[in-house]
Design an enzyme around this catalytic site. Structure first.
Site, short mmCIF file in Angstrom:
data_model
loop_
_atom_site.label_atom_id
_atom_site.label_comp_id
_atom_site.label_asym_id
_atom_site.label_seq_id
_atom_site.Cartn_x
_atom_site.Cartn_y
_atom_site.Cartn_z
N LYS A 9 0.89 -1.18 0.00
CA LYS A 9 0.00 0.00 0.00
C LYS A 9 0.92 1.22 0.00
O LYS A 9 1.21 1.80 1.04
CB LYS A 9 -0.93 -0.04 1.21
CG LYS A 9 -2.06 0.98 1.15
CD LYS A 9 -3.07 0.72 2.26
CE LYS A 9 -4.04 1.87 2.43
NZ LYS A 9 -4.94 2.11 1.30
C1 LIG Z 1 -6.53 0.42 -3.96
C2 LIG Z 1 -7.28 -0.13 -2.80
N1 LIG Z 1 -7.88 -1.33 -2.90
C3 LIG Z 1 -8.56 -1.86 -1.88
C4 LIG Z 1 -8.69 -1.21 -0.67
C5 LIG Z 1 -9.43 -1.84 0.47
O1 LIG Z 1 -8.54 -2.29 1.46
P1 LIG Z 1 -8.95 -2.37 2.98
O2 LIG Z 1 -10.17 -3.22 3.04
O3 LIG Z 1 -7.79 -2.98 3.67
O4 LIG Z 1 -9.23 -0.98 3.42
C6 LIG Z 1 -8.09 0.05 -0.51
C7 LIG Z 1 -8.18 0.77 0.76
O5 LIG Z 1 -7.25 0.79 1.50
C8 LIG Z 1 -7.36 0.58 -1.59
O6 LIG Z 1 -6.77 1.80 -1.48
#
Ligand SMILES: Cc1ncc(COP(=O)(O)O)c(C=O)c1O
Length: 325
Positions: free
Chosen positions: A158
């Site tokens: 991330k």
């Molecule tokens: C690109 C992306 N995909 C998916 C998610 C969903 O991830 P999470 O459920 O860990 O928040 C996020 C959010 O963080 C994101 O930025």
């Protein structure tokens, strides 16, 4: 407290929001050399609790490892720092944004000489796609932008850099009158939204793209896979063709910010009945039951923030005093 006030945790100290600054020559400003997390603290019936905090901390360390960043703190220290930041602000519920970034030293592309700095921001943040979205659903388009191709920018991390792609997807969608965009991966399979994972339901089966479809390994995604299986649904992590979105019975986004948001149309084609469907609703009920404390936390997904109600009241008073100063 709204965005822009309260205390921020920076490299081990709590500082006022207005003092939480970095130099414009910090490496991260120029080269996107940061990794971050987005988590939530919920006000449950049993008190405030963070949802899947250890998993968020673990993903932060994984993202940092991919980018060769050694955090100067342990997982336990980061977990405590998140809890301390929420307590210092007296929040009952909030969004949590830890960030690890290359700081100020040189501006060569190689980040290695720059320090690894860490900060944690918290603020009160409601439903990302609007309050009505959870029930009414949102209108989305398939983006003309492709999600990150394998071996370009790693999607298991991330990373702040990945969000340049997300911003292109989101800006295009908003400019064209949609709430959000869905990007395809480099091979034309459905990938994810600009900040959300995606689930599709057809003939009672729940599909979601595999991690190899350039998706972030969402923690909400993982929770929904678990809850859906517990509810007795067949769940398949497999590649999804774009056109399945048009003939699906239900489609929904998942993520910390959007939670579980139904999609009522894709490219102006109505999805199913054009409103939240029964499977989405059943999954929402299971998820919100846990984060509100109305259903037992059988998976141990909640980390209490305050050890007692008295501690919560004390923290709220302390935060009010800080604010009034
Ligand atoms: C690109 C992306 N995909 C998916 C998610 C969903 O991830 P999470 O459920 O860990 O928040 C996020 C959010 O963080 C994101 O930025």
């Amino acid at each position: 407290m709204a965005f822009g006030s309260g205390k921020v945790w920076m490299n081990g100290s709590l500082v006022d929001w207005s003092d939480a600054k970095i130099h414009v020559a910090s490496h991260v400003v120029h080269y996107g050399s940061g990794v971050f997390e987005g988590a939530r603290c919920y006000q449950t019936k049993q008190g405030s609790a963070c949802f899947r905090l250890p998993e968020h901390v673990e993903r932060l360390f994984a993202s940092a490892k991919i980018y060769r960043m050694d955090l100067p703190y342990t997982r336990e220290m980061m977990t405590d720092a998140v809890l301390d930041t929420i307590r210092a602000n007296g929040y009952k519920s909030c969004y949590i944004r830890p960030i690890v970034y290359r700081g100020y030293h040189t501006l060569g592309v190689n980040p290695a000489p720059c320090p690894v700095d860490v900060a944690i921001l918290t603020w009160e943040w409601g439903q990302y796609l609007g309050d009505e979205a959870l029930e009414q659903g949102v209108d989305v388009r398939v983006s003309s932008w492709t999600r990150l191709a394998p071996n370009t920018l790693p999607t298991l991390a991330k990373s702040t850099a990945n969000y340049a792609n997300s911003a292109l997807i989101k800006m295009e969608a908003v400019a064209d009158g949609y709430a959000e965009g869905i990007a395809l991966d480099a091979f034309g399979h459905v990938s994810e939204g600009s900040g959300e994972n995606l689930f599709v339901i057809r003939n009672g089966i729940i599909y979601t793209p595999p991690l190899s479809a350039s998706v972030l390994p969402g923690i909400t995604r993982d929770s929904i896979l678990t809850l859906a299986r517990e509810l007795g649904y067949t769940v398949r992590e497999e590649h999804i063709a774009r056109e399945l979105l048009y003939v699906a019975d239900e489609v929904f986004f998942t993520g910390t910010a959007v939670e579980i948001t139904p999609i009522r149309s894709v490219d102006r084609q109505v999805v199913g009945a054009g409103r939240r469907g029964p499977v989405t609703e059943a999954i929402q009920r299971a998820f919100f039951g846990i984060v509100t404390g109305e259903r037992p936390d059988t998976h141990g997904w909640l980390t209490p923030v305050y050890t007692s109600r008295a501690a919560a009241a004390e923290a709220a008073n302390a935060a009010a005093a800080v604010k009034g100063r």
